[in-house]
Write a protein that holds these residues in place. Structure first.
Motif, PDB file in Angstrom:
ATOM      1  N   THR A 167      -0.815   8.808  -3.738  1.00 32.34           N
ATOM      2  CA  THR A 167      -1.117   7.500  -3.148  1.00 32.34           C
ATOM      3  C   THR A 167      -0.240   6.460  -3.824  1.00 32.34           C
ATOM      4  N   GLN A 168       0.765   5.984  -3.093  1.00 32.37           N
ATOM      5  CA  GLN A 168       1.692   5.004  -3.651  1.00 32.37           C
ATOM      6  C   GLN A 168       1.532   3.620  -3.050  1.00 32.37           C
ATOM      7  N   TRP A 169       0.859   3.516  -1.902  1.00 32.22           N
ATOM      8  CA  TRP A 169       0.642   2.214  -1.271  1.00 32.22           C
ATOM      9  C   TRP A 169      -0.805   2.094  -0.819  1.00 32.22           C
ATOM     10  N   GLU A 170      -1.261   0.852  -0.587  1.00 30.01           N
ATOM     11  CA  GLU A 170      -2.658   0.617  -0.222  1.00 30.01           C
ATOM     12  C   GLU A 170      -2.832  -0.283   0.993  1.00 30.01           C
ATOM     13  N   THR A 171      -1.779  -0.999   1.404  1.00 36.15           N
ATOM     14  CA  THR A 171      -1.928  -2.021   2.440  1.00 36.15           C
ATOM     15  C   THR A 171      -0.664  -2.161   3.276  1.00 36.15           C
ATOM     16  N   GLY A 172      -0.832  -2.328   4.584  1.00 34.37           N
ATOM     17  CA  GLY A 172       0.273  -2.717   5.445  1.00 34.37           C
ATOM     18  C   GLY A 172       0.403  -4.229   5.480  1.00 34.37           C
ATOM     19  N   GLY A 180       3.336  -3.092   0.269  1.00 38.79           N
ATOM     20  CA  GLY A 180       2.347  -2.022   0.214  1.00 38.79           C
ATOM     21  C   GLY A 180       1.117  -2.316  -0.615  1.00 38.79           C
ATOM     22  N   PHE A 181       1.013  -3.549  -1.155  1.00 38.71           N
ATOM     23  CA  PHE A 181      -0.108  -3.893  -2.024  1.00 38.71           C
ATOM     24  C   PHE A 181      -0.754  -5.219  -1.606  1.00 38.71           C
ATOM     25  N   GLY A 182      -1.989  -5.437  -2.076  1.00 37.37           N
ATOM     26  CA  GLY A 182      -2.679  -6.697  -1.847  1.00 37.37           C
ATOM     27  C   GLY A 182      -3.381  -6.752  -0.504  1.00 37.37           C
ATOM     28  N   ILE A 204     -15.988   5.566  -0.929  1.00 42.85           N
ATOM     29  CA  ILE A 204     -15.518   6.025  -2.228  1.00 42.85           C
ATOM     30  C   ILE A 204     -15.302   4.812  -3.130  1.00 42.85           C
ATOM     31  N   PRO A 205     -15.757   4.872  -4.370  1.00 44.67           N
ATOM     32  CA  PRO A 205     -15.537   3.748  -5.290  1.00 44.67           C
ATOM     33  C   PRO A 205     -14.066   3.359  -5.357  1.00 44.67           C
ATOM     34  N   GLY A 206     -13.806   2.060  -5.265  1.00 39.22           N
ATOM     35  CA  GLY A 206     -12.441   1.541  -5.255  1.00 39.22           C
ATOM     36  C   GLY A 206     -11.960   1.136  -3.887  1.00 39.22           C
ATOM     37  N   SER A 207     -12.746   1.444  -2.831  1.00 36.60           N
ATOM     38  CA  SER A 207     -12.372   1.017  -1.480  1.00 36.60           C
ATOM     39  C   SER A 207     -12.252  -0.497  -1.418  1.00 36.60           C
ATOM     40  N   LEU A 208     -11.257  -0.975  -0.663  1.00 36.09           N
ATOM     41  CA  LEU A 208     -11.040  -2.403  -0.424  1.00 36.09           C
ATOM     42  C   LEU A 208     -10.777  -3.179  -1.712  1.00 36.09           C
ATOM     43  N   THR A 209     -10.295  -2.500  -2.739  1.00 37.56           N
ATOM     44  CA  THR A 209     -10.037  -3.128  -4.035  1.00 37.56           C
ATOM     45  C   THR A 209      -8.556  -3.015  -4.380  1.00 37.56           C
ATOM     46  N   THR A 210      -7.907  -4.147  -4.592  1.00 35.33           N
ATOM     47  CA  THR A 210      -6.488  -4.150  -4.904  1.00 35.33           C
ATOM     48  C   THR A 210      -6.206  -3.404  -6.207  1.00 35.33           C
ATOM     49  N   GLY A 211      -5.180  -2.571  -6.190  1.00 31.88           N
ATOM     50  CA  GLY A 211      -4.760  -1.859  -7.382  1.00 31.88           C
ATOM     51  C   GLY A 211      -5.685  -0.743  -7.802  1.00 31.88           C
ATOM     52  N   SER A 212      -6.457  -0.199  -6.862  1.00 32.26           N
ATOM     53  CA  SER A 212      -7.459   0.801  -7.210  1.00 32.26           C
ATOM     54  C   SER A 212      -7.027   2.226  -6.900  1.00 32.26           C
ATOM     55  N   PHE A 213      -6.723   2.531  -5.638  1.00 38.32           N
ATOM     56  CA  PHE A 213      -6.523   3.904  -5.185  1.00 38.32           C
ATOM     57  C   PHE A 213      -5.180   4.515  -5.575  1.00 38.32           C
ATOM     58  N   GLU A 214      -4.193   3.706  -5.949  1.00 37.02           N
ATOM     59  CA  GLU A 214      -2.875   4.242  -6.236  1.00 37.02           C
ATOM     60  C   GLU A 214      -2.926   5.213  -7.419  1.00 37.02           C
ATOM     61  N   PRO A 220      -7.738   5.880  -9.283  1.00 40.55           N
ATOM     62  CA  PRO A 220      -6.787   6.670  -8.490  1.00 40.55           C
ATOM     63  C   PRO A 220      -7.470   7.809  -7.750  1.00 40.55           C
ATOM     64  N   LEU A 221      -7.135   7.957  -6.476  1.00 35.81           N
ATOM     65  CA  LEU A 221      -7.743   9.015  -5.677  1.00 35.81           C
ATOM     66  C   LEU A 221      -7.379  10.398  -6.213  1.00 35.81           C
ATOM     67  N   ILE A 222      -6.210  10.546  -6.815  1.00 33.36           N
ATOM     68  CA  ILE A 222      -5.843  11.847  -7.367  1.00 33.36           C
ATOM     69  C   ILE A 222      -6.662  12.189  -8.612  1.00 33.36           C
ATOM     70  N   GLY A 223      -7.378  11.199  -9.168  1.00 31.48           N
ATOM     71  CA  GLY A 223      -8.183  11.449 -10.356  1.00 31.48           C
ATOM     72  C   GLY A 223      -9.675  11.446 -10.099  1.00 31.48           C
TER      73      GLY A 223
END
Length: 282
Positions: A167-172, A180-182, A204-214, A220-223
């Protein structure tokens, strides 16, 4: 303004199309590929087994380019909104609801196909190295939704897996993001679409939160995980209800994950307007 496209599935291919690392499974056949597009979705796809989702049994679903599936009809909604109590729409399962854009030829694709997973017949949708709106490929995400047939337990029972490799980006940019951020970042989870009653949704915890899922984010979703496999979430659906164990990684949101038994649903379609308001499914 961006125009929503309706895409038909392409012909079957004889190869898997997933990343080679993390929890995304590479063994699924490719029954079809969502045409390169922005905000498109497939016609009805049959996994080959029934899905009892919050008391409604479905034999097919629709894949959205934007990181989710629906059950009643296809939709191209792009700006992620809360999948919790404020959600309005049809039932949805979303491993990564955000503004995916697969139009660039050097970007990834969205594929779907059958196989075996965790010893069960299964069907997977894989978003493989996909970029974000508008046609950006400097950052790419790879994630997967796997549905496994658990009719051995009960009619219509199934399991849901969210698998994450990168997961490298979170937003269009049309969702307020830049590079890809904010803006309004991605959401992941599901909602029954039946009035937001307690026990009918999960984020999932971190949804709709800037700087969370990457991958280098705060959650991070990978963690993250709820079944002791980093980068994987498992939800067991039994008699139409969804069992959600609390996360074993990341920073949990007690008010959300404390609900242990939840149920399923599907999402609705919208016409969307860019750079104006965040639209919800009708």
């Amino acid at each position: 303004m961006k125009i929503r496209h309706v895409c038909a599935a392409l012909g079957a291919l004889a190869m898997p199309a997933v990343a080679s690392a993390g929890t995304v499974d590479t063994s699924f056949t490719t029954d079809g590929t969502v045409a390169r597009c922005d905000d498109c979705y497939t016609s009805a796809i049959s996994p080959g087994f029934s899905l009892n989702f919050f008391g409604n049994t479905y034999s097919s679903f629709y894949v959205s380019n934007n990181g989710y599936i629906t059950f009643q009809y296809g939709t191209g909604g792009y700006t992620p909104y809360g999948l919790g109590s404020g959600y309005s729409g049809q039932p949805i399962i979303a491993p990564f609801f955000a503004d995916v854009d697969t139009r660039p030829s050097n970007g990834g694709t969205v594929t779907y196909g059958s196989g075996t997973y965790a010893g069960q017949n299964a069907y997977a949708v894989t978003w493989n190295s996909v970029g974000y709106y508008p046609e950006q490929t400097d950052k790419l995400n790879t994630f997967q939704l796997v549905l496994t047939d658990r009719s051995d337990v009960g009619t219509g029972d199934f399991d849901i897996y969210f698998n994450y490799d990168q997961t490298q980006w979170e937003t269009g940019s049309a969702s307020g993001g830049s590079g890809g951020f904010g803006g309004t970042p991605a959401a992941a989870g599901f909602n029954a679409g039946t009035g937001n009653a307690s026990g009918t949704y999960y984020q999932i915890p971190g949804s709709l939160t800037t700087g969370s899922f990457e991958d280098n984010g705060t959650n991070p979703l990978i963690g993250q995980t709820n079944d002791n496999v980093p980068g994987q979430y498992l939800f067991q659906v039994r008699a139409g209800q969804v069992i959600v164990p609390p996360p074993t990684g990341g920073v949990p949101e007690p008010a959300t994950w404390a609900m242990m038994i939840l149920g399923f649903g599907a999402v609705g379609g919208i016409m969307r307007r860019r750079r104006t308001t965040t639209l919800r499914f009708a």
